[in-house]
Design an enzyme around this catalytic site. Structure first.
Site, PDB file in Angstrom:
ATOM      1  N   HIS A  24      45.407  33.662  53.094  1.00 24.99           N
ATOM      2  CA  HIS A  24      45.069  33.215  54.450  1.00 24.99           C
ATOM      3  C   HIS A  24      44.464  31.822  54.393  1.00 24.99           C
ATOM      4  O   HIS A  24      44.070  31.344  53.324  1.00 24.99           O
ATOM      5  CB  HIS A  24      44.005  34.124  55.078  1.00 24.99           C
ATOM      6  CG  HIS A  24      44.278  35.584  54.966  1.00 24.99           C
ATOM      7  ND1 HIS A  24      45.193  36.240  55.751  1.00 24.99           N
ATOM      8  CD2 HIS A  24      43.730  36.543  54.170  1.00 24.99           C
ATOM      9  CE1 HIS A  24      45.204  37.535  55.451  1.00 24.99           C
ATOM     10  NE2 HIS A  24      44.324  37.740  54.484  1.00 24.99           N
ATOM     11  N   TYR A  40      34.850  39.262  62.686  1.00 24.93           N
ATOM     12  CA  TYR A  40      34.021  38.706  61.611  1.00 24.93           C
ATOM     13  C   TYR A  40      34.153  37.197  61.644  1.00 24.93           C
ATOM     14  O   TYR A  40      35.120  36.653  62.191  1.00 24.93           O
ATOM     15  CB  TYR A  40      34.453  39.257  60.226  1.00 24.93           C
ATOM     16  CG  TYR A  40      35.861  38.873  59.819  1.00 24.93           C
ATOM     17  CD1 TYR A  40      36.125  37.747  59.032  1.00 24.93           C
ATOM     18  CD2 TYR A  40      36.954  39.637  60.231  1.00 24.93           C
ATOM     19  CE1 TYR A  40      37.420  37.393  58.678  1.00 24.93           C
ATOM     20  CE2 TYR A  40      38.251  39.295  59.886  1.00 24.93           C
ATOM     21  CZ  TYR A  40      38.481  38.169  59.111  1.00 24.93           C
ATOM     22  OH  TYR A  40      39.768  37.823  58.758  1.00 24.93           O
ATOM     23  N   THR A  68      42.950  37.880  61.327  1.00 23.27           N
ATOM     24  CA  THR A  68      42.488  38.277  62.663  1.00 23.27           C
ATOM     25  C   THR A  68      41.371  37.378  63.196  1.00 23.27           C
ATOM     26  O   THR A  68      41.192  37.291  64.401  1.00 23.27           O
ATOM     27  CB  THR A  68      41.989  39.740  62.667  1.00 23.27           C
ATOM     28  OG1 THR A  68      40.974  39.882  61.665  1.00 23.27           O
ATOM     29  CG2 THR A  68      43.125  40.700  62.402  1.00 23.27           C
ATOM     30  N   ARG A 115      52.603  39.934  62.066  1.00 27.86           N
ATOM     31  CA  ARG A 115      51.813  41.010  61.466  1.00 27.86           C
ATOM     32  C   ARG A 115      51.299  41.933  62.560  1.00 27.86           C
ATOM     33  O   ARG A 115      50.781  41.460  63.572  1.00 27.86           O
ATOM     34  CB  ARG A 115      50.631  40.401  60.723  1.00 27.86           C
ATOM     35  CG  ARG A 115      49.884  41.394  59.833  1.00 27.86           C
ATOM     36  CD  ARG A 115      48.761  40.665  59.149  1.00 27.86           C
ATOM     37  NE  ARG A 115      48.168  41.403  58.056  1.00 27.86           N
ATOM     38  CZ  ARG A 115      46.918  41.242  57.670  1.00 27.86           C
ATOM     39  NH1 ARG A 115      46.144  40.354  58.264  1.00 27.86           N
ATOM     40  NH2 ARG A 115      46.426  41.940  56.660  1.00 27.86           N
ATOM     41  N   ARG A 121      38.584  48.358  62.536  1.00 30.25           N
ATOM     42  CA  ARG A 121      37.484  47.409  62.354  1.00 30.25           C
ATOM     43  C   ARG A 121      37.936  45.958  62.555  1.00 30.25           C
ATOM     44  O   ARG A 121      37.130  45.051  62.597  1.00 30.25           O
ATOM     45  CB  ARG A 121      36.791  47.603  61.000  1.00 30.25           C
ATOM     46  CG  ARG A 121      37.635  47.257  59.825  1.00 30.25           C
ATOM     47  CD  ARG A 121      36.906  47.472  58.510  1.00 30.25           C
ATOM     48  NE  ARG A 121      37.840  47.478  57.412  1.00 30.25           N
ATOM     49  CZ  ARG A 121      38.365  46.403  56.851  1.00 30.25           C
ATOM     50  NH1 ARG A 121      38.013  45.206  57.291  1.00 30.25           N
ATOM     51  NH2 ARG A 121      39.231  46.506  55.877  1.00 30.25           N
ATOM     52  N   ASP A 247      45.340  37.545  48.316  1.00 31.67           N
ATOM     53  CA  ASP A 247      44.475  37.799  49.485  1.00 31.67           C
ATOM     54  C   ASP A 247      43.342  36.780  49.603  1.00 31.67           C
ATOM     55  O   ASP A 247      42.364  37.012  50.313  1.00 31.67           O
ATOM     56  CB  ASP A 247      43.907  39.227  49.499  1.00 31.67           C
ATOM     57  CG  ASP A 247      43.342  39.591  50.868  1.00 31.67           C
ATOM     58  OD1 ASP A 247      43.849  39.069  51.883  1.00 31.67           O
ATOM     59  OD2 ASP A 247      42.372  40.368  50.924  1.00 31.67           O
ATOM     60  N   ASN A 252      36.034  39.785  54.521  1.00 28.71           N
ATOM     61  CA  ASN A 252      35.305  41.046  54.726  1.00 28.71           C
ATOM     62  C   ASN A 252      34.899  41.794  53.470  1.00 28.71           C
ATOM     63  O   ASN A 252      34.675  42.995  53.530  1.00 28.71           O
ATOM     64  CB  ASN A 252      36.145  42.028  55.568  1.00 28.71           C
ATOM     65  CG  ASN A 252      36.226  41.601  56.995  1.00 28.71           C
ATOM     66  OD1 ASN A 252      35.225  41.180  57.562  1.00 28.71           O
ATOM     67  ND2 ASN A 252      37.403  41.665  57.573  1.00 28.71           N
TER      68      ASN A 252
HETATM   69  C1  0GY Z   1      43.404  41.210  54.361  1.00 29.05           C
HETATM   70  C2  0GY Z   1      42.399  42.194  54.718  1.00 29.05           C
HETATM   71  C3  0GY Z   1      41.496  42.172  55.724  1.00 29.05           C
HETATM   72  C4  0GY Z   1      41.435  41.249  56.800  1.00 29.05           C
HETATM   73  C5  0GY Z   1      42.477  40.688  57.446  1.00 29.05           C
HETATM   74  O1  0GY Z   1      43.497  39.528  59.137  1.00 29.05           O
HETATM   75  C6  0GY Z   1      42.420  39.883  58.669  1.00 29.05           C
HETATM   76  O2  0GY Z   1      41.339  39.635  59.173  1.00 29.05           O
HETATM   77  O3  0GY Z   1      43.690  40.862  56.979  1.00 29.05           O
HETATM   78  C7  0GY Z   1      40.486  43.242  55.723  1.00 29.05           C
HETATM   79  O4  0GY Z   1      39.411  43.055  56.289  1.00 29.05           O
HETATM   80  O5  0GY Z   1      40.764  44.323  55.141  1.00 29.05           O
HETATM   81  O6  0GY Z   1      44.538  41.565  54.104  1.00 29.05           O
HETATM   82  O7  0GY Z   1      43.103  40.027  54.319  1.00 29.05           O
END
Ligand code: 0GY
Length: 295
Positions: A24, A40, A68, A115, A121, A247, A252
């Site tokens: 990301h 978050y 997210t 996605r 959460r 990742d 988080n």
């Molecule tokens: C990941 C896992 C997480 C978060 C997100 O998009 C996101 O905020 O994917 C998570 O908190 O498990 O795949 O990065």
């Protein structure tokens, strides 16, 4: 937690053309503000740092997945994909009212999928009518759908997933509970789902799934050992549909931040043969994200 600032040099050498299919970018916040509805607020993790990590680890290409915390504003992700000069693809988050013009612009920038996130959460709700509407709009572009869900929710969601008109990619092996047996009903159900729906599975995030954690035995560069049987099973059963990723910047996480070099050293434990490694790291992601292109 902030990401690991000084990752170690992996002992395992990635093959030329290796793709990190799950990473990301976060901000930087001053330029790309986070979404008001986020669950978050991460530290900044910009494209500059992502590309530095790519080069440090010996990765060739990235697939940058919209996180997210940026909601459906894909600007930071698209900015990073464009800046990678053909060495990155993107996975977007879009709303059901997204226009064809917007989708075509994302496609031209290098986006190849959307996605759908089902983690309570992380998102308030994921109405299936909305997701079906999105799926219908993106299917003609040849995109796929990346699914993020908890293993306990698979029985409830499986029927819906089966109705989707595009190829499916599952994050983090469907998040198995690794304290349960690898041959038990929960993980067997996931494997059946992959088999029956021709799903692509990311054998990612040992650090997120592990209970034993990064503890290495006898100082070896071998951590997250409790996740290995699960990932290995997926690689053995579906060698042509598995994907790997870091990742980074690891949203988080609260108990520890992984050393990305150690995550690379996890690979030969889950994909021990050179042929498995070539498929996992190069051939499979290239055929999904850069079809027809040479490494
Ligand atoms: C990941 C896992 C997480 C978060 C997100 O998009 C996101 O905020 O994917 C998570 O908190 O498990 O795949 O990065």
């Amino acid at each position: 937690m902030d990401w690991y600032a000084d990752p170690s040099q992996p002992a395992f050498r990635l093959p030329p053309g290796a793709v990190d299919t799950h990473c990301h970018v976060f901000g930087p916040q001053a330029k790309f503000p986070f979404a008001p509805e986020r669950k978050y607020t991460p530290c900044d993790g910009s494209k500059t740092e992502l590309f530095a990590l790519r080069d440090h680890l010996g990765v060739s290409r990235n697939v940058i997945v919209q996180a997210t915390c940026h909601g459906a504003d894909n600007t930071a992700m698209v900015d990073a994909v464009r800046a990678a000069d053909g060495r990155a693809r993107g996975i977007a988050t879009v709303r059901p009212d997204v226009s064809d013009t917007e989708l075509r612009a994302l496609d031209a920038a290098g986006v190849r999928g959307v996605r759908f996130n089902f983690l309570r959460r992380l998102v308030d709700s994921s109405p299936q009518e909305d997701l079906s509407a999105i799926a219908k709009k993106i299917a003609p572009l040849g995109w796929h759908i990346v699914l993020y869900f908890e293993s306990a929710d698979l029985p409830e969601l499986e029927g819906f997933f089966g109705s989707l008109p595009t190829p499916l990619v599952v994050d983090h092996m469907g998040r198995p509970d690794v304290t349960r047996p690898v041959g038990g009903p929960e993980f067997s159900r996931f494997l059946r789902f992959v088999e029956e729906n021709d799903v692509w599975a990311k054998v990612t995030c040992p650090e997120r799934l592990s209970v034993t954690g990064p503890r290495a035995l006898h100082g070896e560069r071998h951590a997250y050992t409790d996740v290995v049987p699960f990932a290995r099973r997926v690689v053995e059963e579906f060698p042509d549909r598995v994907l790997w990723g870091t990742d980074w910047p690891h949203p988080n996480l609260t108990d520890h931040m992984p050393d990305d070099g150690l995550l690379v050293d996890h690979i030969p434990h889950v994909a021990p043969t050179t042929e498995q490694q070539r498929k996992l790291l190069v051939h499979n992601p290239m055929s999904l994200y850069w079809p027809g292109e040479d490494v």
